[in-house]
Design a protein around this motif. Structure first.
Motif, short mmCIF file in Angstrom:
data_model
loop_
_atom_site.label_atom_id
_atom_site.label_comp_id
_atom_site.label_asym_id
_atom_site.label_seq_id
_atom_site.Cartn_x
_atom_site.Cartn_y
_atom_site.Cartn_z
N LEU A 1 -30.30 39.19 29.03
CA LEU A 1 -31.21 39.81 28.08
C LEU A 1 -31.51 38.82 26.96
N SER A 2 -32.68 38.93 26.38
CA SER A 2 -32.94 38.19 25.15
C SER A 2 -32.20 38.90 24.03
N ARG A 3 -32.05 38.24 22.91
CA ARG A 3 -31.39 38.88 21.77
C ARG A 3 -32.19 40.11 21.33
N THR A 4 -33.51 40.00 21.35
CA THR A 4 -34.37 41.14 20.97
C THR A 4 -34.12 42.33 21.89
N GLU A 5 -34.01 42.06 23.19
CA GLU A 5 -33.76 43.13 24.16
C GLU A 5 -32.37 43.72 23.97
N LEU A 6 -31.39 42.88 23.66
CA LEU A 6 -30.03 43.37 23.41
C LEU A 6 -30.00 44.27 22.17
N VAL A 7 -30.70 43.85 21.14
CA VAL A 7 -30.76 44.68 19.92
C VAL A 7 -31.45 46.00 20.24
N GLU A 8 -32.52 45.96 21.02
CA GLU A 8 -33.20 47.20 21.40
C GLU A 8 -32.26 48.12 22.17
N ALA A 9 -31.49 47.55 23.07
CA ALA A 9 -30.51 48.36 23.82
C ALA A 9 -29.47 48.96 22.88
N GLY A 10 -28.97 48.15 21.94
CA GLY A 10 -28.01 48.64 20.97
C GLY A 10 -28.59 49.74 20.10
N GLU A 11 -29.85 49.59 19.72
CA GLU A 11 -30.50 50.63 18.91
C GLU A 11 -30.65 51.93 19.70
N ARG B 1 -39.36 32.73 34.28
CA ARG B 1 -39.80 32.94 32.90
C ARG B 1 -40.50 34.29 32.77
N ASP B 2 -39.94 35.16 31.96
CA ASP B 2 -40.61 36.43 31.67
C ASP B 2 -40.49 36.80 30.19
N VAL B 3 -39.83 35.95 29.42
CA VAL B 3 -39.73 36.13 27.97
C VAL B 3 -39.81 34.76 27.31
N ASP B 4 -40.12 34.73 26.04
CA ASP B 4 -40.22 33.46 25.33
C ASP B 4 -38.95 33.07 24.60
N GLU B 5 -38.00 33.98 24.52
CA GLU B 5 -36.75 33.73 23.80
C GLU B 5 -35.68 33.17 24.75
N ARG B 6 -34.66 32.57 24.13
CA ARG B 6 -33.47 32.22 24.91
C ARG B 6 -32.86 33.52 25.42
N LEU B 7 -32.12 33.43 26.50
CA LEU B 7 -31.48 34.61 27.07
C LEU B 7 -29.98 34.55 26.83
N LEU B 8 -29.36 35.71 26.91
CA LEU B 8 -27.92 35.84 26.79
C LEU B 8 -27.37 36.39 28.10
N ALA B 9 -26.22 35.89 28.49
CA ALA B 9 -25.52 36.40 29.67
C ALA B 9 -24.07 36.63 29.29
N ALA B 10 -23.39 37.45 30.07
CA ALA B 10 -21.95 37.65 29.87
C ALA B 10 -21.27 36.30 30.13
N GLY B 11 -20.37 35.93 29.25
CA GLY B 11 -19.74 34.61 29.32
C GLY B 11 -18.41 34.60 30.04
N PRO B 12 -17.78 33.43 30.09
CA PRO B 12 -16.55 33.25 30.86
C PRO B 12 -15.34 34.00 30.31
N THR B 13 -15.34 34.36 29.04
CA THR B 13 -14.18 35.08 28.51
C THR B 13 -14.42 36.58 28.40
N ALA B 14 -15.57 37.03 28.86
CA ALA B 14 -15.93 38.45 28.74
C ALA B 14 -15.27 39.30 29.82
N PHE B 15 -14.97 40.52 29.43
CA PHE B 15 -14.58 41.57 30.36
C PHE B 15 -15.61 42.68 30.14
N PRO B 16 -16.79 42.52 30.79
CA PRO B 16 -17.89 43.46 30.51
C PRO B 16 -17.47 44.92 30.66
#
Length: 158
Positions: A18-28, A63-78
């Motif tokens: 997700l982009s940060r904007t999309e993550l914030v939207e999900a959180g909202e 490419r479907d967004v103009d922002e950098r994307l975020l992914a679950a990282g190596p230390t995450a336990f989603p």
């Protein structure tokens, strides 16, 4: 309302990235269901802790967004926060599948820079944390960090 690092990773994992904007939207959306406001202060801390990783979408996914994307990282336990299972039906976001090898290369580059900075600053706490991250990162993506780990070990003086 603030999501934990692993809950942020869980929300992102629902979509692959997700982009940060999309993550914030999900959180909202999640906060709205609880009658609260979403606080996104934890995103930067999750990035620093390698629970989330940031990457340039051009090299990893279509490419479907103009922002950098975020992914679950190596230390995450989603972990999915309460109500998150509805997010794919609420958000207008297609599933993205980051290439793990390419994503691993991006994270490895960041890790090497972080390690060099920690050693240069003689930040023993950060060095120890990065030693732990190195094992998670090698398990998470096809990278080899033996040389970096040797330098981190040497910098601890143990």
């Amino acid at each position: 309302m603030e999501l934990t690092h692993d809950e942020l990773a869980g929300v992102i994992d629902l979509f692959g990235a997700l982009s940060r904007t999309e993550l914030v939207e999900a959180g909202e959306e999640l906060a709205f269901k609880r009658g609260a406001d979403f606080e996104d202060d934890n995103v930067d801390a999750a990035l620093a802790a390698y629970r989330l990783v940031s990457f340039d979408h051009d090299t990893i996914v279509e490419r479907d967004v103009d922002e950098r994307l975020l992914a679950a990282g190596p230390t995450a336990f989603p972990t999915l926060p309460e109500g998150a299972e509805d997010l794919p039906h609420i958000l207008d976001v297609e599933m993205r599948t980051p290439d793990r090898a390419a994503l691993g290369a991006v994270v490895e580059e960041r890790f090497r820079a972080d390690a060099a900075r920690a050693v240069s600053d003689d930040d023993r706490e950060r060095i120890q944390r990065l030693l732990d991250v190195s094992y998670d990162l090698e398990t998470w993506a096809p990278v080899e960090l033996d040389g970096v780990r040797d330098r981190l070990d040497a910098a601890t003086g143990e």
